[in-house]
Motif scaffolding. Sequence first.
Motif, PDB file in Angstrom:
ATOM      1  N   CYS A   1       0.847  -1.196   0.000  1.00 37.05           N
ATOM      2  CA  CYS A   1       0.000   0.000   0.000  1.00 37.05           C
ATOM      3  C   CYS A   1       0.884   1.248   0.000  1.00 37.05           C
ATOM      4  N   ALA A   2       0.264   2.377  -0.330  1.00 35.43           N
ATOM      5  CA  ALA A   2       0.974   3.657  -0.311  1.00 35.43           C
ATOM      6  C   ALA A   2       1.043   4.137   1.130  1.00 35.43           C
ATOM      7  N   THR A   3       2.252   4.463   1.595  1.00 36.00           N
ATOM      8  CA  THR A   3       2.436   4.857   2.992  1.00 36.00           C
ATOM      9  C   THR A   3       3.044   6.245   3.156  1.00 36.00           C
ATOM     10  N   SER A   4       3.803   6.705   2.158  1.00 38.62           N
ATOM     11  CA  SER A   4       4.505   7.986   2.271  1.00 38.62           C
ATOM     12  C   SER A   4       4.951   8.428   0.879  1.00 38.62           C
ATOM     13  N   ALA A   5       5.599   9.585   0.816  1.00 37.17           N
ATOM     14  CA  ALA A   5       6.130  10.064  -0.460  1.00 37.17           C
ATOM     15  C   ALA A   5       7.172   9.086  -1.019  1.00 37.17           C
ATOM     16  N   GLU A   6       7.827   8.336  -0.131  1.00 35.99           N
ATOM     17  CA  GLU A   6       8.832   7.359  -0.574  1.00 35.99           C
ATOM     18  C   GLU A   6       8.183   6.088  -1.126  1.00 35.99           C
ATOM     19  N   CYS A   7       6.959   5.817  -0.726  1.00 32.48           N
ATOM     20  CA  CYS A   7       6.216   4.656  -1.229  1.00 32.48           C
ATOM     21  C   CYS A   7       4.780   5.112  -1.488  1.00 32.48           C
ATOM     22  N   SER A   8       4.601   5.761  -2.628  1.00 30.58           N
ATOM     23  CA  SER A   8       3.302   6.340  -2.990  1.00 30.58           C
ATOM     24  C   SER A   8       2.761   5.657  -4.243  1.00 30.58           C
ATOM     25  N   CYS A   9       1.663   6.157  -4.741  1.00 28.14           N
ATOM     26  CA  CYS A   9       1.074   5.608  -5.971  1.00 28.14           C
ATOM     27  C   CYS A   9       2.037   5.740  -7.155  1.00 28.14           C
TER      28      CYS A   9
ATOM     29  N   ASN B   1       2.790  13.288   1.877  1.00 31.41           N
ATOM     30  CA  ASN B   1       2.800  12.663   3.205  1.00 31.41           C
ATOM     31  C   ASN B   1       1.579  13.070   4.018  1.00 31.41           C
ATOM     32  N   GLU B   2       1.206  14.343   3.957  1.00 30.33           N
ATOM     33  CA  GLU B   2       0.051  14.830   4.696  1.00 30.33           C
ATOM     34  C   GLU B   2      -1.230  14.129   4.224  1.00 30.33           C
ATOM     35  N   ARG B   3      -1.391  13.991   2.922  1.00 29.81           N
ATOM     36  CA  ARG B   3      -2.581  13.321   2.362  1.00 29.81           C
ATOM     37  C   ARG B   3      -2.623  11.854   2.791  1.00 29.81           C
ATOM     38  N   LEU B   4      -1.505  11.152   2.694  1.00 28.41           N
ATOM     39  CA  LEU B   4      -1.487   9.743   3.081  1.00 28.41           C
ATOM     40  C   LEU B   4      -1.705   9.574   4.589  1.00 28.41           C
ATOM     41  N   ASN B   5      -1.174  10.485   5.386  1.00 30.83           N
ATOM     42  CA  ASN B   5      -1.413  10.433   6.839  1.00 30.83           C
ATOM     43  C   ASN B   5      -2.901  10.588   7.147  1.00 30.83           C
ATOM     44  N   LYS B   6      -3.578  11.478   6.442  1.00 32.55           N
ATOM     45  CA  LYS B   6      -5.034  11.663   6.639  1.00 32.55           C
ATOM     46  C   LYS B   6      -5.777  10.383   6.267  1.00 32.55           C
TER      47      LYS B   6
END
Length: 168
Positions: free
Chosen positions: A98-106, A160-165
């Motif tokens: 899954c996407a977790t952060s900017a380092e591992c995103s879509c 990162n902010e979007r994925l954290n939300k």
Amino acid sequence: MKEQLKYEFRFENLPRLASISEVDDVLIWIFHVDKIPPHIGISSQGVFFSLKSNGKDSIGTSYVNQISINKGIKLLKIKLRFNISSTYIERVYEDYTCATSAECSCLSPIKKALNMPEEVLKLSDLLKVLKERGLITGWYSTNVSQQEAGIRAYDLFDINERLNKLHA
């Protein structure tokens, strides 16, 4: 006075296509082009792949189209001068959960599937490299006007902010 949006990438210098083939073409799908950050996926041979905050998709492009039409999603499809099988893309996506952060995103599995350099950190970076290499044939859109056809400015913090939300 209307706010002037800042774009990091515009499609105005690329051909707007009258049609595309989701079976024959390799496409990058950009969902919610009006949001920061947008969400992206890739398709080949009629199969759509996407890494999301809650998992990943591997589904038929016709189903994805129907959802985006029903929900009125602003969607851009970028036709690439690439020949990649859906089997190859599927193998790349096996390395992700899954996407977790900017380092591992879509963006991450798409970058890997297209063999992009490490410096590609955001969608606008990816599109700039593809354009420089002459690998974009053109674009096709649903619910997107010519004026909206671009990638708005954002940074890794926004991802990162979007994925954290989404993970909250």
